[in-house]
Design a protein around this motif. Structure first.
Motif, PDB file in Angstrom:
ATOM      1  N   ASP A 261       1.235  -1.362  -0.666  1.00 21.04           N
ATOM      2  CA  ASP A 261      -0.535  -0.233   0.218  1.00 21.04           C
ATOM      3  C   ASP A 261       0.722   1.791  -0.661  1.00 21.04           C
ATOM      4  OD1 ASP A 261      -1.421   2.394   0.824  1.00 21.04           O
ATOM      5  OD2 ASP A 261      -2.374   1.135   2.015  1.00 21.04           O
ATOM      6  N   PRO A 262       1.000   2.102  -1.108  1.00 20.28           N
ATOM      7  CA  PRO A 262       1.824   3.487  -1.154  1.00 20.28           C
ATOM      8  C   PRO A 262       1.746   4.318  -0.017  1.00 20.28           C
ATOM      9  CG  PRO A 262      -0.152   3.329  -2.912  1.00 20.28           C
ATOM     10  CD  PRO A 262      -0.525   1.863  -2.284  1.00 20.28           C
ATOM     11  N   LYS A 263       0.483   3.880   0.992  1.00 20.33           N
ATOM     12  CA  LYS A 263       0.680   4.953   2.019  1.00 20.33           C
ATOM     13  C   LYS A 263       0.589   4.211   3.427  1.00 20.33           C
ATOM     14  CE  LYS A 263      -4.559   5.594   1.231  1.00 20.33           C
ATOM     15  NZ  LYS A 263      -5.647   5.966   1.974  1.00 20.33           N
ATOM     16  N   GLU A 300       3.385  -1.766  -7.866  1.00 18.25           N
ATOM     17  CA  GLU A 300       4.469  -1.537  -7.313  1.00 18.25           C
ATOM     18  C   GLU A 300       5.498  -2.934  -7.446  1.00 18.25           C
ATOM     19  OE1 GLU A 300       2.593   1.173  -4.709  1.00 18.25           O
ATOM     20  OE2 GLU A 300       2.057  -1.228  -5.082  1.00 18.25           O
ATOM     21  N   ILE A 301       4.346  -4.482  -7.420  1.00 15.58           N
ATOM     22  CA  ILE A 301       4.965  -5.340  -7.777  1.00 15.58           C
ATOM     23  C   ILE A 301       4.896  -5.597  -9.142  1.00 15.58           C
ATOM     24  CG2 ILE A 301       4.377  -8.083  -7.243  1.00 15.58           C
ATOM     25  CD1 ILE A 301       2.189  -7.062  -5.147  1.00 15.58           C
ATOM     26  N   TYR A 302       4.617  -5.138  -9.916  1.00 22.96           N
ATOM     27  CA  TYR A 302       4.194  -4.828 -11.697  1.00 22.96           C
ATOM     28  C   TYR A 302       5.727  -4.304 -11.548  1.00 22.96           C
ATOM     29  CZ  TYR A 302       3.723  -4.178 -16.667  1.00 22.96           C
ATOM     30  OH  TYR A 302       3.617  -4.531 -18.069  1.00 22.96           O
ATOM     31  N   PRO A 345       8.410  -0.074  -3.126  1.00 23.40           N
ATOM     32  CA  PRO A 345       9.362   1.138  -2.518  1.00 23.40           C
ATOM     33  C   PRO A 345       8.583   1.688  -1.072  1.00 23.40           C
ATOM     34  CG  PRO A 345       7.621   1.421  -4.668  1.00 23.40           C
ATOM     35  CD  PRO A 345       8.235  -0.056  -3.967  1.00 23.40           C
ATOM     36  N   ASN A 346       9.093   2.409  -0.455  1.00 17.59           N
ATOM     37  CA  ASN A 346       8.202   2.641   0.898  1.00 17.59           C
ATOM     38  C   ASN A 346       8.004   1.745   1.956  1.00 17.59           C
ATOM     39  OD1 ASN A 346       6.701   4.192   2.385  1.00 17.59           O
ATOM     40  ND2 ASN A 346       5.105   3.971   1.915  1.00 17.59           N
ATOM     41  N   ILE A 347       8.940   0.860   2.455  1.00 20.28           N
ATOM     42  CA  ILE A 347       9.712  -0.078   3.458  1.00 20.28           C
ATOM     43  C   ILE A 347       9.739  -0.039   4.212  1.00 20.28           C
ATOM     44  CG2 ILE A 347       9.698  -2.073   1.666  1.00 20.28           C
ATOM     45  CD1 ILE A 347      12.745  -1.820   1.738  1.00 20.28           C
ATOM     46  N   VAL A 348       9.619  -1.048   5.476  1.00 20.89           N
ATOM     47  CA  VAL A 348      10.270  -0.598   7.009  1.00 20.89           C
ATOM     48  C   VAL A 348      11.300  -1.509   6.523  1.00 20.89           C
ATOM     49  CG1 VAL A 348      10.592  -1.173   9.108  1.00 20.89           C
ATOM     50  CG2 VAL A 348       8.589  -0.651   7.807  1.00 20.89           C
ATOM     51  N   PRO A 349      12.510  -0.267   6.289  1.00 19.76           N
ATOM     52  CA  PRO A 349      14.505  -0.770   6.181  1.00 19.76           C
ATOM     53  C   PRO A 349      14.327  -2.117   6.951  1.00 19.76           C
ATOM     54  CG  PRO A 349      14.430   1.621   6.878  1.00 19.76           C
ATOM     55  CD  PRO A 349      13.109   0.802   6.485  1.00 19.76           C
ATOM     56  N   ASP A 350      14.177  -1.957   8.591  1.00 22.15           N
ATOM     57  CA  ASP A 350      15.407  -2.818   9.302  1.00 22.15           C
ATOM     58  C   ASP A 350      14.378  -4.309   9.147  1.00 22.15           C
ATOM     59  OD1 ASP A 350      17.333  -1.123  10.060  1.00 22.15           O
ATOM     60  OD2 ASP A 350      16.108  -0.376  11.503  1.00 22.15           O
ATOM     61  N   GLY A 351      12.986  -4.088   8.808  1.00 17.55           N
ATOM     62  CA  GLY A 351      12.095  -5.129   8.269  1.00 17.55           C
ATOM     63  C   GLY A 351      11.608  -5.699  10.157  1.00 17.55           C
ATOM     64  N   TYR A 352      11.079  -4.567  11.278  1.00 13.30           N
ATOM     65  CA  TYR A 352      10.838  -4.561  12.534  1.00 13.30           C
ATOM     66  C   TYR A 352      10.248  -3.266  13.035  1.00 13.30           C
ATOM     67  CZ  TYR A 352      15.161  -3.911  14.879  1.00 13.30           C
ATOM     68  OH  TYR A 352      16.243  -3.544  15.596  1.00 13.30           O
ATOM     69  N   THR A 463     -11.865  -3.482  -2.485  1.00 14.68           N
ATOM     70  CA  THR A 463     -11.641  -4.152  -1.670  1.00 14.68           C
ATOM     71  C   THR A 463     -10.218  -3.700  -1.009  1.00 14.68           C
ATOM     72  OG1 THR A 463     -11.618  -6.851  -2.485  1.00 14.68           O
ATOM     73  CG2 THR A 463     -10.213  -6.308  -0.855  1.00 14.68           C
ATOM     74  N   ARG A 464      -9.502  -2.603  -1.837  1.00 16.58           N
ATOM     75  CA  ARG A 464      -8.727  -1.887  -1.131  1.00 16.58           C
ATOM     76  C   ARG A 464      -9.797  -0.672  -0.628  1.00 16.58           C
ATOM     77  NH1 ARG A 464      -3.495  -1.817  -1.599  1.00 16.58           N
ATOM     78  NH2 ARG A 464      -2.843  -3.353  -4.089  1.00 16.58           N
ATOM     79  N   ASN A 465     -10.002  -0.392  -0.936  1.00  9.30           N
ATOM     80  CA  ASN A 465     -11.382   0.910  -0.150  1.00  9.30           C
ATOM     81  C   ASN A 465     -11.588   0.470   1.106  1.00  9.30           C
ATOM     82  OD1 ASN A 465     -10.663   3.402  -2.161  1.00  9.30           O
ATOM     83  ND2 ASN A 465     -12.909   2.437  -3.329  1.00  9.30           N
ATOM     84  N   LEU A 466     -12.001  -0.789   1.398  1.00 12.45           N
ATOM     85  CA  LEU A 466     -12.748  -0.964   2.243  1.00 12.45           C
ATOM     86  C   LEU A 466     -11.768  -1.260   3.255  1.00 12.45           C
ATOM     87  CD1 LEU A 466     -14.990  -4.162   0.784  1.00 12.45           C
ATOM     88  CD2 LEU A 466     -15.782  -2.515   2.291  1.00 12.45           C
ATOM     89  N   LEU A 467     -10.224  -1.829   2.853  1.00 15.17           N
ATOM     90  CA  LEU A 467      -9.530  -2.180   3.969  1.00 15.17           C
ATOM     91  C   LEU A 467      -8.787  -0.781   4.542  1.00 15.17           C
ATOM     92  CD1 LEU A 467      -7.020  -4.932   2.548  1.00 15.17           C
ATOM     93  CD2 LEU A 467      -8.400  -4.673   5.248  1.00 15.17           C
ATOM     94  N   ASN A 468      -9.049   0.689   3.812  1.00 15.72           N
ATOM     95  CA  ASN A 468      -8.428   1.912   3.981  1.00 15.72           C
ATOM     96  C   ASN A 468      -9.218   2.677   4.982  1.00 15.72           C
ATOM     97  OD1 ASN A 468      -5.932   2.030   1.836  1.00 15.72           O
ATOM     98  ND2 ASN A 468      -7.440   2.885   0.936  1.00 15.72           N
TER      99      ASN A 468
END
Length: 550
Positions: A261-263, A300-302, A345-352, A463-468
């Protein structure tokens, strides 16, 4: 390769540059031809192409084909039954017992098979949280499997660290080695065998990269429970305020797509641990389904399918132009991309993250087309649905699945990888859920307007709108209805989602048929839960659905 012809490969001179002092001879492997230690991506690319294991495609991804195994051989997984596992494993169809004697005999043949062969080694880690980081060794006979390990796990470029590296668990992947059902007691010539006592796993006679990934996940699902860490088959992301969201679900339900999710920042796409401190990724990469991937819906995956370093499994491409075709499923529906997490893009760099989930989402692909697109669960219902793990298996993710999805119940949304009894994981989830006051949502990414073949797949935009809305707290104050059969709460309205989408019966032409189908699904839930009812509280047992007219 050079067992038969004496010549150098591109990385011959660098093969030992990054070797650990804890050599393969320490693990019983002797008289090897050459071992390539911890080669970086670029060197592995050269080896893959030199050995004709894969082809270079437009903009840099490597395409490989996995032969007859285009999915996990779920029915060929075994766990060695010994003192440390005897009374702690959930023995059954997912965890078949294998004797220590047979394993030792098998390892003798494995070591003999490797004599005179070239092998690749990657010394890496699993568990992004430094408190739970585990060194693992991946030994492969294919160069592309070595790159796969680099993509999927956490690597280091520190030479001193690599020199002193000693693994706590080793995975040996030998697609050219066949087990013998008559001698080993296996089902076929393919086997995935985990030995917790010897801290070793053998993957035999399959090229499918997912077996390496899932073997490591399986071992963590066992070992971490004894360290008060809940291992989870889920993706995870975090909002700007530190609010973590978990997405549980089997392959094909949308975990990878919906968590990118870009946000929100991505923690990881598939496997995590929930400790007393927070949530951490097990891996350093992603393994995404890419069949019919859309640049519009999954940008992002594409983008990773057009990038150097990505491995594309069984993706069709044009040999002349080198353009890939993500829509072509003639090899398999289960086309995959393996890539490092930092490609997103937009990941948590340390993974935790040192914070706890505020929202837990159970993703289900309802092929019968009757479940609402989103529902809110109370704690008892959450445990019931977690233990049930309802979804539909999507074609391609396991050997033997046809085109039509199969209704299934997979405990903890990942039964094939859950080594201990589902109650162990469910009770750990309940404890954390209550302690941190997490909301739990059941989200249907399956069909509307009728079952598979009649209706259509729910729009990913809806689905994205519901999740957001759920993650942003916009469903906290809307009106809800109580579901007639399952008793969970279904919102009547949601921003940017048509109201009729929230009521699945409205899109069925025949309402009687809808209720018959819904009642049949409730019956399946009730029947399945009988397998787990012993030891469950009355509250959890009563949190399941009721039949029509009852």
């Amino acid at each position: 390769m050079s067992k038969y012809l004496e010549f150098n490969t591109p990385a011959t001179k660098q093969a030992m540059e990054l070797a650990s002092d804890y050599r393969l001879k320490n693990q019983g492997f002797t008289d090897l031809d050459r071992v390539y230690w911890n080669l970086p991506d670029e060197a592995l690319y050269e080896e893959i192409i030199f050995r004709n294991e894969g082809r270079l495609t437009k903009q840099g991804p490597i395409v490989v084909h996995t032969g007859k195994h285009t999915a996990r051989a779920a029915a060929d997984k075994f766990i060695v039954q010994e003192q440390s596992t005897n009374d702690k494993i959930w023995w059954g169809i997912y965890n078949r017992p294998f004797s220590s004697e047979k394993f030792n005999q098998l390892m003798g043949r494995v070591q003999a098979y490797c004599q005179g062969e070239e092998l690749f080694v990657q010394d890496c880690y699993v568990g992004a949280d430094p408190d739970y980081k585990m060194p693992i060794r991946i030994i492969t006979e294919k160069a592309w499997h070595s790159l796969f390990a680099r993509n999927m796990f956490i690597t280091t470029e520190n030479r001193d660290e690599l020199k002193k590296f000693v693994p706590e668990f080793t995975v040996i992947c030998l697609p050219g080695f066949k087990v013998d059902p008559a001698v080993d007691g296996t089902r076929t010539e393919t086997a995935i065998i985990l030995n917790f006592e010897q801290r070793m796993a053998v993957i035999a006679n399959t090229l499918y990269g997912g077996e390496i990934k899932k073997s490591v996940f399986t071992l963590l699902n066992f070992l971490l429970t004894f360290e008060d860490v809940l291992p989870m088959h889920c993706s995870a992301n975090v909002g700007k305020d530190g609010d973590v969201a978990l997405f549980f679900g089997l392959s094909g339900t949308g975990k990878t797509t919906l968590s990118a999710d870009p946000k929100r920042r991505l923690i990881g796409d598939d496997e995590h641990g929930w400790s007393s401190q927070g949530v951490f990724n097990f891996e350093g990469g992603c393994y995404a389904k890419v069949i019919r991937l859309s640049a519009e819906h999954e940008p992002e995956i594409y983008a990773t399918t057009r990038r150097f370093g990505t491995i594309l499994e069984n993706v069709v491409f044009d040999l002349t132009s080198r353009y890939i075709d993500l829509d072509d499923d003639h090899i398999t529906e289960n086309t995959r991309a393996s890539y490092p997490l930092e490609f997103i893009p937009n990941i948590v760099p340390d993974g935790y993250v040192r914070s706890h989930p505020k929202n837990i989402i159970f993703l289900t692909c309802d092929a019968s087309g009757v479940l609402p697109p989103i529902a809110r669960l109370n704690p008892a219902q959450a445990q019931y649905h977690f233990i049930s793990g309802y979804t539909s298996k999507i074609a391609g993710t396991e050997i033997g699945l046809g085109i039509e999805p199969q209704i299934t119940f997979s405990a903890c949304f990942g039964a094939p990888f859950m080594v201990r009894h589902p109650f162990e994981y469910a009770s750990m989830l309940k404890e954390r859920m209550l302690k941190h006051k997490a909301n739990v949502w059941l989200v249907n990414t399956g069909w509307v307007g009728g079952r598979f073949g009649v209706g259509k797949r729910i729009s990913i935009r809806h689905t994205r709108n519901l999740l957001n809305a759920a993650l942003d707290g916009k469903l906290d104050n809307v009106q809800y209805r109580k579901d007639k059969l399952f008793g969970f709460e279904v919102p009547l309205t949601c921003p940017d989602v048509p109201e009729d989408v929230l009521d699945p019966s409205s899109s069925w032409g025949n309402k009687d048929e809808y209720w018959k189908k819904y009642d049949a699904l409730a019956a399946r839930f009730i029947e399945n839960f009988k397998l787990f009812s012993d030891g469950c509280s009355e509250e959890v047992k009563n949190a399941g659905p009721v039949r029509l007219g009852k």
